[in-house]
Design an enzyme around this catalytic site. Structure first.
Site, PDB file in Angstrom:
ATOM      1  N   ASN A   1       0.869  -1.172   0.000  1.00 54.23           N
ATOM      2  CA  ASN A   1       0.000   0.000   0.000  1.00 54.23           C
ATOM      3  C   ASN A   1       0.907   1.222   0.000  1.00 54.23           C
ATOM      4  O   ASN A   1       1.533   1.529   1.014  1.00 54.23           O
ATOM      5  CB  ASN A   1      -0.892  -0.035   1.258  1.00 54.23           C
TER       6      ASN A   1
ATOM      7  N   LYS B   1       0.035   4.238  -0.216  1.00 59.04           N
ATOM      8  CA  LYS B   1      -0.618   5.408   0.403  1.00 59.04           C
ATOM      9  C   LYS B   1      -0.455   6.630  -0.515  1.00 59.04           C
ATOM     10  O   LYS B   1      -0.449   6.467  -1.735  1.00 59.04           O
ATOM     11  CB  LYS B   1      -0.079   5.628   1.813  1.00 59.04           C
TER      12      LYS B   1
ATOM     13  N   HIS C   1      -9.279   1.257   5.406  1.00 56.91           N
ATOM     14  CA  HIS C   1      -7.970   1.457   6.044  1.00 56.91           C
ATOM     15  C   HIS C   1      -8.145   2.432   7.215  1.00 56.91           C
ATOM     16  O   HIS C   1      -8.941   3.372   7.140  1.00 56.91           O
ATOM     17  CB  HIS C   1      -6.965   2.009   5.021  1.00 56.91           C
TER      18      HIS C   1
ATOM     19  N   GLU D   1      -6.472   4.825   8.159  1.00 57.40           N
ATOM     20  CA  GLU D   1      -6.251   6.242   7.816  1.00 57.40           C
ATOM     21  C   GLU D   1      -7.501   6.838   7.181  1.00 57.40           C
ATOM     22  O   GLU D   1      -7.810   8.008   7.390  1.00 57.40           O
ATOM     23  CB  GLU D   1      -5.027   6.356   6.886  1.00 57.40           C
TER      24      GLU D   1
ATOM     25  N   GLU E   1      -4.687  -4.773  10.795  1.00 53.27           N
ATOM     26  CA  GLU E   1      -3.663  -3.743  10.943  1.00 53.27           C
ATOM     27  C   GLU E   1      -3.864  -3.029  12.281  1.00 53.27           C
ATOM     28  O   GLU E   1      -4.664  -2.076  12.361  1.00 53.27           O
ATOM     29  CB  GLU E   1      -3.760  -2.728   9.805  1.00 53.27           C
TER      30      GLU E   1
ATOM     31  N   GLY F   1       3.206   2.376  10.626  1.00 56.85           N
ATOM     32  CA  GLY F   1       4.158   3.464  10.418  1.00 56.85           C
ATOM     33  C   GLY F   1       4.927   3.847  11.669  1.00 56.85           C
ATOM     34  O   GLY F   1       5.586   4.884  11.710  1.00 56.85           O
TER      35      GLY F   1
ATOM     36  N   SER G   1       4.108  -2.107  10.036  1.00 48.88           N
ATOM     37  CA  SER G   1       5.576  -2.176  10.127  1.00 48.88           C
ATOM     38  C   SER G   1       6.142  -3.546   9.757  1.00 48.88           C
ATOM     39  O   SER G   1       7.124  -3.988  10.359  1.00 48.88           O
ATOM     40  CB  SER G   1       6.052  -1.747  11.523  1.00 48.88           C
TER      41      SER G   1
END
Ligand code: 13P
Length: 256
Positions: free
Chosen positions: A9, A11, A96, A98, A168, A174, A214
Site C-alpha cells: 500500500n 498510500k 484502512h 487512515e 492492521e 508506520g 511495520s
C-alpha cells in the site's frame, strides 16, 4: 504449500514518475520470474495506469486504495470500480484506518464499499484493527469483531474467495512497532474463527487474512510463519523495490 498474498500500500506516495521507477525496479528485482506468492501493489490512483502498464507482462497485480460506492456521477475527486477495472485492477483496499480516521469513513460506509467492490468482480481488502488504548484495555477483539461484522453482513459466504481481511493494529502502522507474531496469530485465528462461525470452516479457509503494521524483511519471516497469517499489507517497506521483493522471496521460501 501455502498461498501468500504480499500486498503493498503506497498510500499518498509515488506519483507517476516515481511509481514508474519503483515498479520497474520491482519487476527487475524479481527478474520477472514466476513466483507462487500473489504479489500486489496499490499505488495512489494517479499512478495506477503507469504501474499497470509496467506490470502487464509480469506476475504482479495492481490494486486501488479506495473507490466510491457509485459507478459515476457528481462526486468530485472520487473514482469508481468500473474506472479501476479499466486499468486491470484486481483488488481494492477498503476501510484502512487512515481513511476511517482522516476521512471519517464509518463501518456502514466500509460495508457498502465492500459489497460494491465484490459485486463488481474485484477482491476487497477490508482493513480492521484496534487503536492502542483498546489493545491496552483488552478490548481489541471486540473492536475488530465489530468492524468485521459490518463487512461480513454486507456480503455472503459465496463471496469468501473475493474477500481479504487485513489485520492492521493502528498502533503498529508506520510506527516501527510490530505486533508480536503471537499477537498477530491470536487475532488472525480469532478473525478466522468468526468467519467460520458464520460461513463454515471451508469458506473461512478461502479468506486470506493479512497482517499489516511495520512489516519488513527482518520481521516478515516470523510473522508469515504463523499458521493464520496469509500474507502482509505493507506500507513503508513496499516503497522500496529491494525490501518488498525480499518479503516476497521470504514468502516464497516459507510456502514451500
Ligand atoms: P507500514 O508498513 O508503513 O506500517 O503501513 C502499514 C499499512 O498501513 C499498510 O496498509
Amino acid at each position: 504449500m501455502r498461498n501468500f498474498l504480499i500486498a503493498g500500500n503506497w498510500k499518498m506516495n509515488a506519483g507517476p514518475s516515481e511509481a514508474r521507477e519503483i515498479a520497474s525496479n520491482l519487476v527487475d528485482a524479481l527478474n520477472n520470474g514466476s513466483f507462487s506468492a500473489e504479489a500486489l501493489i496499490c499505488p495512489p490512483a494517479i499512478s495506477i495506469q503507469t504501474v499497470s502498464e509496467i506490470f502487464a507482462d509480469s506476475p504482479f497485480k495492481v490494486g486501488a486504495q479506495n473507490v466510491h460506492t457509485e459507478d459515476n456521477g457528481a462526486f468530485t475527486g472520487e473514482i469508481s470500480t468500473s474506472m479501476v477495472k479499466d486499468l486491470d485492477v484486481t483488488h481494492v483496499i477498503v476501510g484502512h484506518s487512515e481513511r476511517r480516521e482522516y476521512f471519517h469513513e464509518t463501518d456502514k460506509l466500509v460495508a457498502k464499499k465492500t459489497k460494491k467492490i465484490i459485486d463488481d468482480g474485484l477482491t476487497a481488502i477490508v482493513c480492521v484493527g484496534e487503536k492502542l488504548d483498546k489493545r491496552k484495555s483488552g478490548d481489541h477483539e471486540k473492536v475488530v469483531l465489530n468492524q468485521l461484522d459490518h463487512a461480513l453482513n454486507a456480503i455472503t459466504r459465496d463471496n469468501a474467495a473475493n474477500l481479504v481481511v487485513a489485520y492492521e493494529p493502528v498502533w503498529a502502522i508506520g510506527t516501527g512497532e510490530t505486533a508480536t507474531p503471537e499477537q498477530a496469530q491470536e487475532m488472525h485465528r480469532f478473525i478466522r474463527f468468526q468467519i467460520s462461525e458464520r460461513w463454515g470452516k471451508d469458506r473461512a479457509e478461502e479468506v486470506k487474512i493479512l497482517y499489516g503494521g511495520s512489516m519488513k524483511p527482518k520481521n516478515a519471516e516470523e510473522l508469515l510463519s504463523q499458521p493464520d497469517v496469509d500474507g502482509g499489507l505493507i506500507g513503508g517497506a513496499s516503497l522500496k523495490a529491494d525490501s518488498f521483493s525480499e518479503i516476497i522471496s521470504i514468502a516464497e521460501k516459507i510456502s514451500k
